[in-house]
Design an enzyme around this catalytic site. Structure first.
Site, PDB file in Angstrom:
ATOM      1  CE1 TYR A  79      -4.408   1.257   0.553  1.00 30.37           C
ATOM      2  CE2 TYR A  79      -3.108   3.063   1.430  1.00 30.37           C
ATOM      3  CZ  TYR A  79      -4.303   2.575   0.945  1.00 30.37           C
ATOM      4  OH  TYR A  79      -5.394   3.401   0.857  1.00 30.37           O
ATOM      5  CE1 TYR A 122      -5.340   5.673  -1.929  1.00 33.79           C
ATOM      6  CE2 TYR A 122      -7.167   7.177  -2.273  1.00 33.79           C
ATOM      7  CZ  TYR A 122      -6.349   6.469  -1.422  1.00 33.79           C
ATOM      8  OH  TYR A 122      -6.549   6.545  -0.063  1.00 33.79           O
TER       9      TYR A 122
END
Length: 402
Positions: A299, A349
């Site tokens: 992440y 994203y």
């Protein structure tokens, strides 16, 4: 070794158009992604008896999405939110449901549409302008009551809090902005080979250093994109997966970590994350160590998140993440290929679905120009809030124990 994680697999992946895509609501994006994931597995919507939904749709998103898709008689239906850690959590709950018999075929989906025409990407997450009813992230909730003092001091977005975390790490370990920049550069190298990436033009360390400040020590190129769209996956049993259309991506292990660090003097905020807990749990279940990991999909809401996660997983010592990143280990040809699709910094994203989708692509051997040569064991991480939540998955193209 626990056998719990050996019997479930990801069999479908659905991705809508991603990025500056205007018009569809989050629910429409989500429905499209679920349909694509089901079709990818050569299943029908009627085969689903579980639906897990993350973020973006307001109201009662699970029920409303099920109605949109025409799903009935579901055995599993819920809405989860651990922010960027949600995707990993959803997959683990889907796997446990399949293994226990509570459900047989579960779709997990994330959707969002924060970008609006003629508005800046920065305004999409302008928490200081949102009301509590709007559901701001944890940092934003601190703007109300006495927390308004934080806004007066300049803490008006999550960027400020991650900058604080990065400053803490720099002060303790001597981490540098150039080392963060090495992560941005290597991630863009991967994105250049991903036709779905929003940003594909190469960047240099000088480009990183010259990009504008967002919140010191974070430059613009330290910060993730903002994207509209949705991604869904389908989980079922490994036995059933063998007869479906796509090569199964086997779920070997999973874990979560929620450290609860307070943002105050003497805490571990900015120094350690939930990866330090979730990583060992997932790897123990999978029966692997960090030395067995071929690929990392981490992440990367910020370059700093990658750096501190690498440390907490044990790929390098505490305080050595900067040097590790600067060594070239993470980019194409490096010894630990990381964020091989361009991640959230350069590709798109979609919260924790960004690293998870790329892990599925790599495990299937479908990465095209960016496909890594060794993909036997892939680690996927999710980070939520401001280092508040963490999820870890270990996936493989091989059945566990095979």
């Amino acid at each position: 070794m626990s056998e719990l994680g050996g019997g479930a697999a990801i069999v479908g992946l659905g991705m809508t158009e991603l990025g500056k895509v205007y018009g569809p609501s989050p629910r429409r994006f989500a429905a499209d992604a679920v349909r694509r994931a089901v079709a990818d597995a050569d299943l029908g919507l009627g085969d689903l008896d579980g639906l897990l939904v993350s973020h973006g749709m307001g109201g009662s998103p699970g029920i409303e999405l099920a109605e949109t898709l025409g799903l009935t008689d579901l055995r599993l239906l819920t809405h989860l939110n651990a922010y960027g850690a949600t995707a990993g959590a959803m997959v683990s709950y889907a796997a446990m449901s399949v293994l226990s018999g509570a459900a047989t075929t579960v779709a997990c989906v994330f959707a969002d549409a924060p970008l609006k025409p003629r508005q800046s990407a920065g305004s999409a997450y302008d928490f200081s302008a949102r009301s509590p009813r709007g559901g701001p992230a944890p940092a934003a909730r601190e703007f109300y009551g006495y927390g308004g003092m934080m806004a007066a001091l300049g803490f008006r977005s999550v960027n400020s809090f991650y900058a604080l975390a990065a400053q803490r790490h720099m002060a303790r370990y001597g981490t540098t902005g150039e080392q963060l920049g090495a992560i941005a550069v290597s991630t863009r190298q991967w994105a250049a080979m991903n036709p779905l990436a929003q940003l594909r033009d190469p960047i240099t360390l000088e480009d990183h250093q010259n990009s504008r400040w967002v919140a010191e020590p974070l430059h613009l190129l330290d910060c993730c994109l903002v994207s509209n769209g949705a991604i869904a996956i389908v989980v079922t049993s490994a036995d059933r997966a063998r007869d479906l259309a796509q090569p199964p991506v086997h779920l070997w292990g999973w874990g979560q970590g929620h450290p609860g660090h307070r943002k105050e003097r003497g805490s571990e905020f900015g120094l350690t994350t939930g990866a330090a807990a979730s990583g060992p749990i997932a790897m123990k279940m999978a029966g692997v160590t960090v030395d067995d990991i071929d690929v990392c999909e981490l992440y990367d809401c910020y370059t700093f998140t990658v750096l501190v996660s690498l440390e907490d997983y044990g790929f390098c010592g505490k305080g050595e993440g900067g040097a590790f990143a600067a060594s070239g280990a993470l980019g194409p040809g490096g010894r630990l290929p990381t964020n091989t699709g361009g991640g959230q910094l350069s590709a798109f994203y979609m919260w924790g679905m960004t690293p998870l989708s790329e892990a599925v692509i790599q495990a299937r051997g479908a990465g095209g120009e960016r496909q890594v040569p060794a993909n036997d064991v892939i680690l996927v991480s999710g980070n939520g809030g401001v280092l508040d939540h963490h999820s870890t998955l270990i996936v493989s193209p091989h059945a566990k124990g095979a």
